[in-house]
Design a protein around this motif. Structure first.
Motif, PDB file in Angstrom:
ATOM      1  N   LEU A  58     -62.842 -51.201 -79.797  1.00  0.00           N
ATOM      2  CA  LEU A  58     -62.056 -51.000 -81.018  1.00  0.00           C
ATOM      3  C   LEU A  58     -62.929 -51.173 -82.260  1.00  0.00           C
ATOM      4  N   ILE A  59     -63.900 -52.072 -82.181  1.00  0.00           N
ATOM      5  CA  ILE A  59     -64.843 -52.222 -83.296  1.00  0.00           C
ATOM      6  C   ILE A  59     -65.617 -50.928 -83.496  1.00  0.00           C
ATOM      7  N   GLU A  60     -66.059 -50.326 -82.394  1.00  0.00           N
ATOM      8  CA  GLU A  60     -66.792 -49.067 -82.494  1.00  0.00           C
ATOM      9  C   GLU A  60     -65.875 -47.924 -82.921  1.00  0.00           C
ATOM     10  N   ALA A  61     -64.625 -47.932 -82.464  1.00  0.00           N
ATOM     11  CA  ALA A  61     -63.684 -46.893 -82.891  1.00  0.00           C
ATOM     12  C   ALA A  61     -63.490 -46.937 -84.402  1.00  0.00           C
ATOM     13  N   PHE A  62     -63.498 -48.147 -84.971  1.00  0.00           N
ATOM     14  CA  PHE A  62     -63.323 -48.281 -86.415  1.00  0.00           C
ATOM     15  C   PHE A  62     -64.585 -47.898 -87.170  1.00  0.00           C
ATOM     16  N   THR A  63     -65.746 -48.424 -86.742  1.00  0.00           N
ATOM     17  CA  THR A  63     -66.985 -48.191 -87.494  1.00  0.00           C
ATOM     18  C   THR A  63     -67.535 -46.782 -87.273  1.00  0.00           C
ATOM     19  N   GLU A  64     -67.665 -46.367 -86.001  1.00  0.00           N
ATOM     20  CA  GLU A  64     -68.229 -45.061 -85.691  1.00  0.00           C
ATOM     21  C   GLU A  64     -67.221 -43.936 -85.936  1.00  0.00           C
ATOM     22  N   GLY A  65     -65.939 -44.275 -85.851  1.00  0.00           N
ATOM     23  CA  GLY A  65     -64.905 -43.276 -86.005  1.00  0.00           C
ATOM     24  C   GLY A  65     -64.296 -43.242 -87.393  1.00  0.00           C
ATOM     25  N   ILE A  66     -63.407 -44.173 -87.674  1.00  0.00           N
ATOM     26  CA  ILE A  66     -62.639 -44.152 -88.915  1.00  0.00           C
ATOM     27  C   ILE A  66     -63.526 -44.313 -90.139  1.00  0.00           C
TER      28      ILE A  66
ATOM     29  N   ALA B  66     -73.859 -47.935 -87.432  1.00  0.00           N
ATOM     30  CA  ALA B  66     -72.637 -48.422 -86.790  1.00  0.00           C
ATOM     31  C   ALA B  66     -72.895 -48.817 -85.347  1.00  0.00           C
ATOM     32  N   ARG B  67     -73.672 -48.012 -84.631  1.00  0.00           N
ATOM     33  CA  ARG B  67     -73.932 -48.303 -83.216  1.00  0.00           C
ATOM     34  C   ARG B  67     -74.790 -49.552 -83.074  1.00  0.00           C
ATOM     35  N   ALA B  68     -75.839 -49.660 -83.878  1.00  0.00           N
ATOM     36  CA  ALA B  68     -76.716 -50.825 -83.778  1.00  0.00           C
ATOM     37  C   ALA B  68     -75.960 -52.106 -84.133  1.00  0.00           C
ATOM     38  N   SER B  69     -75.091 -52.027 -85.134  1.00  0.00           N
ATOM     39  CA  SER B  69     -74.329 -53.219 -85.540  1.00  0.00           C
ATOM     40  C   SER B  69     -73.333 -53.630 -84.463  1.00  0.00           C
ATOM     41  N   SER B  70     -72.674 -52.636 -83.854  1.00  0.00           N
ATOM     42  CA  SER B  70     -71.666 -52.959 -82.845  1.00  0.00           C
ATOM     43  C   SER B  70     -72.281 -53.559 -81.591  1.00  0.00           C
ATOM     44  N   GLU B  71     -73.576 -53.305 -81.359  1.00  0.00           N
ATOM     45  CA  GLU B  71     -74.229 -53.858 -80.177  1.00  0.00           C
ATOM     46  C   GLU B  71     -74.277 -55.384 -80.201  1.00  0.00           C
TER      47      GLU B  71
END
Length: 320
Positions: free
Chosen positions: A229-237, A270-275
């Protein structure tokens, strides 16, 4: 602690044939992106100034045809990208990874693993039971899918004599929609979960459906971050809103290649942060993961496209 909903990863079950939410997320992402690009092309205010001079970079018919190519690019590139980046490169150098499962040697013993995982199943027909293997398309790499779509855009634009950078900007401006649906599907599947946490955001990724599907709960019974959900928000929305704002408020698409560069930079960030929240299945050293490593070429590509957008404005002209 949050409760993990009782989702069923299988949307429709017809005997041994299962339609999963993961597959439907690809369809929803592609159709939504197609619809939005057509809507953008119809907005005359977006194309009234140079380098477009009132003429959008493509027609609705062009985009419809392009999405046939893009669909193949996403599926083929996503799967082969997973094979290359994770199955061969990562598992070849760090074979102890959680999802390696004998890779990359398993590709040699059964080359069909390059296309899909094959699961034993039973088919009952006319009172007889047939034991068959059903393909399950798991292990998709975004970076591989991105390469596949990029190749589709380049080949299609050259064939139709369209401006490659402008078409790429259109594709990148809606790509976060697909990322959003994909991460939601990861959440429904109970996969790509986050690190163990005692924060109020934690949830236990276990349910009756997941237990029945996986014959257990792979994430265990400890509360974890809902990193999907974190990635859905950052990478998506968030990324989608930023790119649309850049186009509609600042008209950055008028420098072809710039929106593509911003997408690459934004996704990499976004991807690096979500990792940091994700319990990555492909750790390299300490906190550094394969997802972070693949963000580096994303930033390099972003710098290249931004440089092109500002140093080569004539590239934005539609071919005569």
């Amino acid at each position: 602690m949050l409760d993990y909903p009782e989702f069923n990863p299988v949307a429709i079950q017809l005997g041994p044939f299962a339609v999963r939410w993961y597959a439907l997320s690809y369809i929803a992402g592609l159709l939504s992106a197609w619809w939005l690009i057509v809507k953008m092309l119809a907005q005359k205010s977006l194309w009234r100034r140079a380098p477009f001079d009132g003429k959008p970079p493509a027609t609705a018919e062009d985009i419809g045809d392009l999405f046939v190519w893009a669909t193949l690019g996403v599926v083929i590139g996503g799967r082969l990208g997973y094979d290359l980046f994770y199955g061969i490169f990562y598992c070849g150098f760090w074979p102890g990874g959680r999802d390696c499962g004998g890779l990359p040697m398993a590709y040699l013993t059964n080359p069909l693993n390059l296309l899909a995982y094959w699961e034993p199943s039973s088919l009952h027909l006319f009172g007889q039971t047939f034991h068959i293997y059903m393909p399950r398309l798991l292990g998709m790499s975004f970076h591989g899918g991105l390469i596949g779509v990029a190749l589709a855009v380049v080949l299609f634009a050259r064939r139709r004599k369209l401006n490659i950078l402008a078409i790429g900007d259109l594709a990148c401006s809606v790509a976060p929609i697909g990322l959003f649906f994909g991460r939601i599907a990861n959440f429904i599947n109970g996969e790509l979960w986050g690190k163990v946490t005692d924060s109020p955001l934690g949830m236990v990724f276990c349910s009756r459906n997941l237990y029945a599907l996986y014959r257990g709960c792979p994430a265990g019974l400890e509360p974890r971050y809902p990193s999907q959900l974190i990635e859905a928000f950052t990478e998506g929305i968030l990324l989608f809103a930023a790119l649309q704002w850049a186009i509609r408020r600042f008209h950055l698409h008028e420098r072809p290649g710039l929106v593509t560069g911003l997408f690459f930079a934004g996704y990499g960030l976004a991807r690096a942060s979500s990792e940091f929240f994700r319990d990555s299945e492909s750790m390299i050293a300490g906190w550094f993961s394969m997802g972070m490593l693949l963000s580096i070429p994303m930033w390099a590509a972003a710098a290249l496209f931004i440089w092109i957008a500002y140093k080569k404005p004539e590239w934005g002209r539609r071919p005569s």
